[in-house]
Design a protein around this motif. Sequence first.
Motif, PDB file in Angstrom:
ATOM      1  N   ILE A  87       0.839  -1.206   0.000  1.00  0.00           N
ATOM      2  CA  ILE A  87       0.000   0.000   0.000  1.00  0.00           C
ATOM      3  C   ILE A  87       0.870   1.251   0.000  1.00  0.00           C
ATOM      4  N   ILE A  88       1.907   1.245   0.825  1.00  0.00           N
ATOM      5  CA  ILE A  88       2.818   2.395   0.860  1.00  0.00           C
ATOM      6  C   ILE A  88       3.454   2.606  -0.512  1.00  0.00           C
ATOM      7  N   GLY A  89       3.885   1.508  -1.133  1.00  0.00           N
ATOM      8  CA  GLY A  89       4.495   1.612  -2.458  1.00  0.00           C
ATOM      9  C   GLY A  89       3.536   2.165  -3.490  1.00  0.00           C
ATOM     10  N   TRP A  90       2.303   1.680  -3.481  1.00  0.00           N
ATOM     11  CA  TRP A  90       1.332   2.141  -4.472  1.00  0.00           C
ATOM     12  C   TRP A  90       0.917   3.589  -4.235  1.00  0.00           C
ATOM     13  N   ILE A  91       0.841   4.003  -2.985  1.00  0.00           N
ATOM     14  CA  ILE A  91       0.559   5.420  -2.705  1.00  0.00           C
ATOM     15  C   ILE A  91       1.691   6.291  -3.238  1.00  0.00           C
TER      16      ILE A  91
END
Length: 294
Positions: free
Chosen positions: A250-254
Amino acid sequence: MLTDQHPPSIPTWLAIARLLRWDKPAGRLILMVPALWAVFLAAQGTPPIPLVGVIILGTLATSAAGCVINDLWDRDIDPQVERTKERPLASRALSVQVGVVVVLVAMSCAGILALYLNPFTFWLCVAAVPVIVFYPSAKRVFPIPQLVLSIAWGFAVLISWSAVTGNLQPATWFLWAATVTWTLGFDTVYAMSDRDDDQKLGVKSSALFFGDYAPEAVGLFFTATVGFLARLGFVMQLHWGFWIALGVAIIGWIWHYTRLRQADIPKPVYGEIFRQNVWIGFVLLAGMIGGLVL
């Protein structure tokens, strides 16, 4: 004119390696990831090693065939696109005949490997072939050809899961849906680097379809991926390792969405985001295994 071009003087073996994209492994690995997700989840974290080997070799053979089929379809378009003009068939470093032979060899290898699988899975492999063959032409007739690629990617989940269980289960479809939306996300990013050339050539892509809203579309696809993976985690009662990995994803996609929202993005950034999704995929794989066995 293309007929006036002189093929680069590189060894045939190197040209074939480039045709198979062995010099750019990210595209091969990103197909392998959902296949490995499926085989480990279906086997509750401990699949038979020979089956894992078949799945890995099968994805390599299938992706190789898909790359060459794509280049055969696009051999007259690729020379006009900055990113693809040096591909062996586009630059005439290899002939069409060599390309066809390579496809036949790759498909034969995939077919032989499919014989190792159970009958249900074998026929899923057969069903995937038309999708793989059609994808390169989809950009000529379908406004979102990346959806066709995503469905082709989804077969990696169905094939690998059923290779373990002999059937498809409710959890399979959550993983399939996550794979489809994830692929739509990262391949739309990949297509964003070609927008100018694609528009000039009249080639369709999801990046052109969504236009200025392409970053928002990518964000929506990644959000849907999170939703499907979370549902998968609940259905399969995955433990904390999976949820930590999903948090990292999720952090990467954000971060990717934030970068895509910036103005005047250099084209190499799109490739970086694509390659980073390979690592996200492997982080999720580690989390899935950990969520099953820890």
